[in-house]
Motif scaffolding. Structure first.
Motif, PDB file in Angstrom:
ATOM      1  N   SER A 253      -3.046   0.580  -3.780  1.00 39.07           N
ATOM      2  CA  SER A 253      -2.642  -0.779  -3.394  1.00 39.07           C
ATOM      3  C   SER A 253      -2.167  -1.541  -4.629  1.00 39.07           C
ATOM      4  O   SER A 253      -2.711  -1.370  -5.720  1.00 39.07           O
ATOM      5  CB  SER A 253      -3.811  -1.527  -2.747  1.00 39.07           C
TER       6      SER A 253
ATOM      7  N   LEU B  45       0.849  -1.195   0.000  1.00 39.34           N
ATOM      8  CA  LEU B  45       0.000   0.000   0.000  1.00 39.34           C
ATOM      9  C   LEU B  45       0.880   1.239   0.000  1.00 39.34           C
ATOM     10  O   LEU B  45       1.807   1.351   0.805  1.00 39.34           O
ATOM     11  CB  LEU B  45      -0.897   0.000   1.237  1.00 39.34           C
TER      12      LEU B  45
ATOM     13  N   LEU C 242      -6.284  -5.148   4.293  1.00 35.41           N
ATOM     14  CA  LEU C 242      -5.934  -3.849   4.872  1.00 35.41           C
ATOM     15  C   LEU C 242      -6.656  -3.666   6.216  1.00 35.41           C
ATOM     16  O   LEU C 242      -6.064  -3.187   7.194  1.00 35.41           O
ATOM     17  CB  LEU C 242      -6.311  -2.705   3.913  1.00 35.41           C
TER      18      LEU C 242
END
Ligand SMILES: Cc1cc2nc3c(=O)[nH]c(=O)nc-3n(C[C@H](O)[C@H](O)[C@H](O)COP(=O)(O)OP(=O)(O)OC[C@H]3O[C@@H](n4cnc5c(N)ncnc54)[C@H](O)[C@@H]3O)c2cc1C
Length: 480
Positions: free
Chosen positions: A363, A343, A391
């Motif tokens: 990402s 990310l 995430l």
């Protein structure tokens, strides 16, 4: 003056255009899109300014060499800042870890988190330190086009420093035992289109350069790199035509004679350098080879109307069962059920990227390219869900109502927009490499005045590599 056409103004094509101009060619760059930069060119999305591809920038000296060749100082065009951290790592079940950007601090941190592996890491870095000068003299200096070329003493010396019986995974496992470090290392062969089963000691060089030399970020965002190259090329007198997509290279029995654009216009030239993917460009002449593609990426950008907690410029989110993810990717060529998510959140480094008080996230997941069994268009929404779920497990989350936009790129994006062969960023899969090791050669088999640069040919993908490939493509023309 002899006319040279460069097809495509990605980083490889821009580098080739500069080197060719310096060698006295009259250079015309034909770019299919409305701007230069290819995967590294900026994209405007509402109030946000996105970098759609690269973000981990290493080896600025390789860009510097191009400016030096033109008698310029890179700092007049492009400034790199060394980042204080390589990456923030969220390893499931462990507190977040910041991997420092300087060698000493990084080694100290590695010693703290994996004392049992400290000796192995030092051994590995020492070994890589001994081969790094050989890399400068070999793969960074010239392409390897035939098996005979591989008898280069520098290459042989490099190879002999590693056990030829061990594949990459076995080498990693020998040097480190910590799951976090194994997860960190296992991913690198994919950046060269290889796997953990490959005899790929060269893949260690990426983490080596990151630890030894650091990770950088250009002022003005990654898009500043191709923009600086384009500026230099134009100053030198290279001519650019945008929205000029080449349909095919034309030629006679022994030479390329020019190109035909999709509009039907024919432009003649004494030589052609293609930054367009080699297999894709040659398909009209040679047919589709039907080879399996190497790897690609699945990416999402999100513009979020709030500040998000827990971010750093480079973040790596690693699930506990990462080995299964690598098996799915490397051995089965499927999208990992629990992907490792890289990310990128560069708002603090790149103030133009996001409006104040908002967050731009990017990402990236390493993925198979356009392979049997994956329907990217149908499956992409499920993959977005998996990425968000990973995430979330690291505490990085936001409400969908706060999403101002979501922008997805799949391997099909790279196939359709950039012309990558079946969406691969690295050309065909390993069996079609030179001795299973080197990407496709930079020379055409039929026309000796047609050469190639870019991620599908040597020395490989990644911005520093494709910058070198531009020089290789031009050097091959001038030596005949
Ligand atoms: C998501 C993602 C993350 C990445 N991360 C990193 C990273 O962190 N660090 C790093 O160094 N690298 C990274 N890379 C790799 C890097 O972006 C690429 O290797 C590099 O940008 C490829 O450059 P290229 O010269 O091959 O050309 P490309 O960027 O593919 O550009 C090719 C150009 O040629 C044009 N073109 C193609 N066909 C034609 C035609 N027929 N006629 C006219 N024009 C044509 C295209 O429009 C394009 O402008 C990443 C890539 C992606 C996608």
């Amino acid at each position: 003056m002899k006319q040279l056409i460069v097809i495509g103004a990605g980083q490889g094509g821009l580098s080739a255009a500069i080197y060719a101009k310096l060698k006295g060619w009259d250079v015309l760059v034909l770019e299919g899109r409305e701007q230069s930069g290819g995967k590294a060119g900026g994209i405007v999305q509402g109030d946000y300014l996105l970098d759609p591809g690269p973000s981990i920038i290493i080896l600025p000296r390789l860009y510097e060499a191009v400016f030096a060749a033109a008698g310029r100082k890179m700092s007049d065009y492009l400034v790199f800042d060394k980042l204080p951290t390589i990456s923030r790592i969220y390893f499931e079940g462990s507190p977040p870890l910041d991997l420092p950007g300087t060698r000493e601090e990084c080694l100290r941190t590695l010693k703290e988190i994996a004392p049992q592996d400290y000796r192995g890491i030092q051994d590995l870095l020492r070994k890589l330190g001994s081969v790094a000068p050989l890399v400068d003299k070999t793969v960074f200096s010239r392409p390897y086009l035939t098996s005979k070329d591989m008898l280069d003493p520098g290459l042989l010396q490099f190879g002999l420093r590693f056990n030829p019986l061990r594949n990459y995974r076995q080498m990693v496992d020998r040097w480190v035992t910590s799951p976090l470090l194994r997860a960190f290392f296992y991913g690198f062969p994919s950046y060269g289109g290889q796997t953990w089963n490959s005899k790929a000691p060269g893949a260690f060089l990426i983490p080596y350069y990151m630890i030894e030399d650091g990770v950088y970020f250009p002022r003005g965002g990654v898009r500043a790199i191709p923009a600086a190259f384009e500026k230099l090329a134009k100053e030198l007198g290279v001519e650019f035509r945008y929205n000029s997509k080449v349909n095919e290279v034309l030629g006679n029995e022994s030479k390329a004679t020019g190109v035909r654009l999709t509009t039907g216009e024919v432009i003649s030239a004494h030589a052609v350098v293609s930054n367009a993917d080699k297999l894709s460009l040659l398909t009209p002449r040679d047919g589709d080879p039907g080879w399996e593609p190497s790897f690609s990426y699945f990416t999402c950008h999100w513009g979020i109307s709030k500040t998000i907690q827990g971010l750093d410029h480079h973040v790596l989110v690693i699930p506990k069962n990462f080995e299964t993810g690598f098996e799915e990717l490397y051995d089965k060529r499927t999208f990992p059920t629990n992907p490792i998510v890289y990310l990128n959140a560069v708002g603090a480094l790149d103030p133009l990227a996001q409006p104040p008080g908002k967050t731009l996230l990017f990402s990236v997941v390493t993925a198979p390219a356009e392979v049997k069994g994956i329907h990217w268009e149908e499956s992409k929404w499920n993959y977005v869900k998996s990425v968000k779920s990973e995430l979330r497990s690291a505490g990085i989350e936001w409400c969908e109502d706060d999403e101002e936009f979501q922008r997805i790129q799949t391997p099909s994006t790279f196939a359709q927009r950039d012309g990558n062969y079946r969406g691969s960023l690295y050309g065909p899969d390993e069996p079609h490499r030179l001795m299973g090791l080197f990407p496709l050669g930079n020379r055409d088999a039929k026309w000796d005045n047609l050469t190639f640069c870019g991620g599908s040919v040597q020395p490989g993908a990644g911005l520093p590599m494709v910058t070198l490939s531009g020089k290789f493509a031009v050097d091959l023309l001038s030596t005949r």
